[in-house]
Design an enzyme around this catalytic site. Structure first.
Site, short mmCIF file in Angstrom:
data_model
loop_
_atom_site.label_atom_id
_atom_site.label_comp_id
_atom_site.label_asym_id
_atom_site.label_seq_id
_atom_site.Cartn_x
_atom_site.Cartn_y
_atom_site.Cartn_z
N GLY A 15 1.00 -1.14 -0.10
CA GLY A 15 -0.22 0.11 0.03
C GLY A 15 0.83 1.23 0.06
N ARG A 25 13.14 10.31 -2.98
CA ARG A 25 14.17 11.67 -2.99
C ARG A 25 15.40 11.37 -2.11
NH1 ARG A 25 14.28 16.37 0.21
NH2 ARG A 25 14.92 18.55 -1.20
N VAL A 27 16.80 8.66 -0.72
CA VAL A 27 17.62 7.57 -1.22
C VAL A 27 18.45 8.09 -2.80
CG1 VAL A 27 17.45 5.22 -2.36
CG2 VAL A 27 16.14 5.83 -0.36
N ASP A 107 5.63 -4.89 6.06
CA ASP A 107 5.94 -6.16 6.41
C ASP A 107 5.87 -7.33 5.17
OD1 ASP A 107 3.39 -6.89 6.67
OD2 ASP A 107 3.64 -7.93 8.61
N SER A 109 5.90 -6.56 2.13
CA SER A 109 7.14 -6.24 1.23
C SER A 109 8.46 -6.71 1.66
CB SER A 109 7.44 -4.89 0.98
OG SER A 109 5.92 -4.31 0.67
N GLY A 190 -10.51 12.93 20.91
CA GLY A 190 -11.43 12.81 21.84
C GLY A 190 -12.67 11.96 21.85
N GLU A 192 -15.23 8.44 22.30
CA GLU A 192 -15.69 7.87 23.40
C GLU A 192 -14.76 6.46 23.62
OE1 GLU A 192 -17.74 10.11 22.17
OE2 GLU A 192 -17.58 10.86 24.08
O1 F6P Z 1 -1.22 -1.37 4.78
C1 F6P Z 1 -1.84 -0.33 4.47
C2 F6P Z 1 -3.52 -0.81 4.23
O2 F6P Z 1 -3.94 0.65 3.90
C3 F6P Z 1 -4.03 -1.10 5.35
O3 F6P Z 1 -4.35 -0.28 6.34
C4 F6P Z 1 -5.24 -1.97 4.68
O4 F6P Z 1 -5.87 -2.97 5.35
C5 F6P Z 1 -4.88 -2.27 3.57
O5 F6P Z 1 -3.45 -1.68 3.05
C6 F6P Z 1 -5.56 -1.94 2.21
O6 F6P Z 1 -5.18 -2.35 0.96
P1 F6P Z 1 -5.63 -2.21 -0.39
O7 F6P Z 1 -5.52 -0.94 -0.55
O8 F6P Z 1 -4.83 -3.25 -1.25
O9 F6P Z 1 -7.22 -2.49 -0.49
#
Ligand code: F6P
Length: 327
Positions: A15, A25, A27, A107, A109, A190, A192
């Protein structure tokens, strides 16, 4: 003779997260200033297997530090999970004469990166890029701070309408299997209550959430629900509340991919810049198969195996703070 790294490859995977461009940039510029060539790999491991590679100059990363998403594009690749896929990836590395790989991602990746490193003896460095903040060994990940601020901004807006009605507003927050975003956003907004997978049983969390609102004689409550805290998700939470408390109306907001967008915060830009520079230094220091993390504001090298396998814990004081502050 010492093995010298002349060319690195850099890719983003999984993602996208705000700040990935700042990391690309950093790197690129840190490598070039150390006389290392940079080959940008598009579409993550897919592009690595299919040889979608372009050499970058410092100008290629101009005007991107403030942009969300990733200019390299990203993907989740099933094929790279297979030995055949990784063989194809290695063939591209050889063809492009890439001596080391920098992977910006989460993780999933890093799991792929580690396998490639083990199977083909490729030096690999990971940069933690995910809004989920779920990587062990680093206090925070690139994109987390921006996503947190986005969520809080949305919940602040919801509060305006919430205070005008007698309802329970349920907000679904991303995080894959981790509740860091949900808990921190709940404190900052804030709310609940927060319903997160790390604290069970979830049904009791729901009951407590309603209780908090009632005790305060509030007309309405805002409850943040981690996307995978309960089977059936936020809709199931709404159903459970209405079954037990038919007097409450519920309204569900799913923030979805809005949470991954937007210009990175100053914090994420600085984090990505520091980690990106540190990644090149790590290669020069002959570090291999490590993630660059930040602990107590210091750069740390974390073995990829530990970053992937160890589970980062929710801070108990944060959980307690939310309980105390929402009474
Ligand atoms: O790992 C990032 C993330 O946005 C997660 O929070 C979410 O569960 C997942 O990726 C969504 O993945 P995709 O964009 O492949 O639907």
């Amino acid at each position: 003779m010492e093995y010298q790294i002349k060319t690195i490859g850099v890719l983003t995977s999984g993602g996208d997260a705000p700040g990935m461009n700042a990391a690309i940039r950093a790197v690129t510029r840190a490598a070039i200033s150390n006389n290392i060539r940079v080959k940008a790999i598009y579409r993550g491991y897919k592009g690595l297997m299919e040889d979608e590679v372009k050499e970058f100059t410092t100008q290629d990363v101009s005007d991107i530090i403030h942009r969300g998403g990733t200019i390299l594009k990203t993907a989740r690749s099933e094929e790279f999970r297979t030995p055949e896929g990784r063989k194809r990836a290695y063939e591209t590395l050889q063809k492009e004469q890439i001596d080391a790989l920098i992977v910006i991602g989460g993780d999933g990746s890093f799991t792929g990166a580690r396998l490639l490193a083990q199977e083909y003896n490729v030096p690999v460095i990971g940069l933690p890029g995910t809004i989920d903040n779920d990587l062990w060994g680093t206090d925070t990940t690139i994109g987390y701070d921006t996503a947190l601020n986005t969520i809080v901004e949305c919940v602040d807006k919801l509060r305006d309408t919430a205070t005008s009605h007698e309802r329970v507003f349920l907000v679904e927050v991303m995080g894959r299997d981790a509740g860091f975003l949900t808990l921190s956003a709940a404190i900052a907004a804030g709310a609940e209550a927060a319903i997160i997978p790390e604290r069970t049983p979830v049904v009791e969390q729901i009951e407590a959430a309603i209780g908090h609102g009632r005790r305060k004689h509030k007309n309405s409550s805002i409850v943040l629900v981690q996307e995978h805290a309960i089977e059936g998700g936020v809709q199931r939470v709404a159903q459970l509340i209405e079954e037990v408390h038919p007097e409450y109306g519920t309204r569900v907001t799913i923030l979805g991919h809005l949470q991954r967008g937007g210009s990175p915060s100053a914090y994420d830009r600085i984090l990505a810049s520091r980690l990106g520079c540190a990644a090149i230094q790590a290669l020069l220091d002959e570090q291999r198969s490590v993630m660059i993390g930040l602990e107590n504001d210091e750069i740390v090298y974390v073995p990829l195996s530990r970053a992937i396998q160890q589970k980062k814990a929710i801070k108990d004081d944060k959980w307690q703070a939310l309980q105390v502050l929402s009474i």
